[in-house]
Scaffold this active site. Structure first.
Site, PDB file in Angstrom:
ATOM      1  N   LYS A  71      -2.228   9.600  24.465  1.00 55.01           N
ATOM      2  CA  LYS A  71      -2.841  10.573  24.242  1.00 55.01           C
ATOM      3  C   LYS A  71      -2.569  11.670  25.012  1.00 55.01           C
ATOM      4  CE  LYS A  71      -3.902   9.428  19.911  1.00 55.01           C
ATOM      5  NZ  LYS A  71      -2.310   9.939  18.872  1.00 55.01           N
ATOM      6  N   SER A 111      -2.057  14.083  18.799  1.00 55.06           N
ATOM      7  CA  SER A 111      -2.271  13.592  20.735  1.00 55.06           C
ATOM      8  C   SER A 111      -4.130  13.694  19.800  1.00 55.06           C
ATOM      9  CB  SER A 111      -1.952  14.218  20.809  1.00 55.06           C
ATOM     10  OG  SER A 111      -2.574  14.270  21.943  1.00 55.06           O
ATOM     11  N   TYR A 159      -6.092   3.677  26.007  1.00 60.59           N
ATOM     12  CA  TYR A 159      -5.459   5.076  24.440  1.00 60.59           C
ATOM     13  C   TYR A 159      -5.844   6.847  24.594  1.00 60.59           C
ATOM     14  CZ  TYR A 159      -6.508   7.232  20.116  1.00 60.59           C
ATOM     15  OH  TYR A 159      -6.069   7.786  18.831  1.00 60.59           O
ATOM     16  N   ARG A 187       0.829  -0.935   0.232  1.00 60.45           N
ATOM     17  CA  ARG A 187      -0.226   0.469  -0.316  1.00 60.45           C
ATOM     18  C   ARG A 187       1.304   1.173  -0.041  1.00 60.45           C
ATOM     19  NH1 ARG A 187      -5.593   0.860   3.772  1.00 60.45           N
ATOM     20  NH2 ARG A 187      -6.305   2.424   2.969  1.00 60.45           N
ATOM     21  N   VAL A 220     -12.954  12.829  13.842  1.00 60.06           N
ATOM     22  CA  VAL A 220     -12.973  12.932  12.438  1.00 60.06           C
ATOM     23  C   VAL A 220     -13.165  11.797  11.248  1.00 60.06           C
ATOM     24  CG1 VAL A 220     -10.783  13.730  10.873  1.00 60.06           C
ATOM     25  CG2 VAL A 220     -10.260  13.722  12.955  1.00 60.06           C
ATOM     26  N   ASP A 266       7.283  -1.771  10.910  1.00 62.48           N
ATOM     27  CA  ASP A 266       6.412  -1.410  12.394  1.00 62.48           C
ATOM     28  C   ASP A 266       6.634  -0.873  13.266  1.00 62.48           C
ATOM     29  OD1 ASP A 266       4.704  -2.066  14.613  1.00 62.48           O
ATOM     30  OD2 ASP A 266       4.740  -4.355  14.310  1.00 62.48           O
TER      31      ASP A 266
END
Length: 283
Positions: free
Chosen positions: A152, A137, A148, A37, A181, A59
């Protein structure tokens, strides 16, 4: 011509950063896990914008491979002028439902990679007395929504600290704190977000455009849109007990219950008008 290195550059905000930077005549170094990709996107960008595009299939949770990217950031012959630390992903399930190895891998991507790459880039940029770092962030960092969100929060505080240390060097650091988003992020984490009102969503091109403008002006915290800047300020000053109640990991389950209830109400309204359920009018 300036050169930008973008991590997580095959989807979402990272892909949008790549296209917008190429559109402003930046050569690119694109970093992501999927080599096929990566190469496909690099070819498309070269064809459209006629810029140089390198690819690094890495990775970032692999500490040895991460060093390849850090080394590229210190290349004195083809220096990187802008680093965009964007790579990241979510995990489906609560903290105790997921194996600790998966949490560690996610933290290596979300935090350790940001630390290592920012360190490499900043030291090289300071020597040249020019450059910029954008760390993606999230406003989730002001919440209590699991590991998670905690990662952030770290990215935001780290970037603020880095920006202070870089003051006067010609190098800047900006943390981008978007809200929700429209990208592949939630789909890849198998998160059904149908319960969120449409007004809460931002479009990726707008978010990236604002981030690049803010970074060019040396803004430390880039929060796109008035509604999210307001939400961010409220989150910062609200009592933590309130934030825990509103944004604990259970918020996703509440969202799903809302989505199910909304679907049932829509189905109920459709059924009210279904021809086979109408009573025949009196003769």
């Amino acid at each position: 011509m300036a050169r930008a290195l973008v991590t997580g550059s095959t989807s979402g905000l990272g892909l949008e950063f790549a296209w917008q930077l190429a559109g402003t005549r930046h050569d690119l170094v694109l970093v992501a896990r999927d080599e096929d990709r990566l190469r496909s996107i690099a070819a498309q960008i070269r064809d459209v914008h006629r810029v140089e595009v390198e690819v690094l299939a890495v990775d970032l949770s692999d500490r040895h491979r991460l060093d390849r990217v850090a080394t590229r950031l210190t290349d004195p012959v083809d220096p990187v002028d802008l680093l965009v630390n964007n790579a990241g992903y979510g995990l489906r399930g609560g903290f105790l439902e997921i194996g600790v190895e998966d949490h560690e891998k996610q933290m290596d991507t979300l935090m350790r990679a940001v630390l290592v790459l920012s360190h490499a880039a900043a030291r090289s940029m300071v020597q040249r007395r020019r450059g910029a770092i954008i760390n993606v962030s999230s406003l989730a960092g002001y919440t209590a929504a699991g590991p998670y969100a905690a990662s952030k929060s770290w990215v935001t505080v780290f970037t603020e600290s880095l920006a202070s240390e870089l003051k006067g060097t010609g190098v800047s650091a900006t943390a981008l704190l978007p809200g929700f988003v429209q990208t592949e992020f939630h789909e890849r984490a198998s998160m059904n977000m149908e319960g969120l009102p449409r007004i809460t969503w931002l479009k990726a091109p707008y978010v990236v455009e604002q981030a690049l403008k803010d970074a060019a002006r040396g803004v430390v915290l880039s929060i796109p849109s008035v509604k999210y800047r307001t939400a961010g300020e409220v989150s910062r000053i609200a009592p933590r007990s309130m934030m825990r109640a509103l944004t604990s990991p259970n918020w996703y389950h509440r969202l799903q219950r809302k989505a199910v209830g909304r679907s049932r109400r829509r189905a109920s309204r459709r059924n009210l008008h279904a021809p086979w359920q109408r009573e025949d009018p009196p003769q």
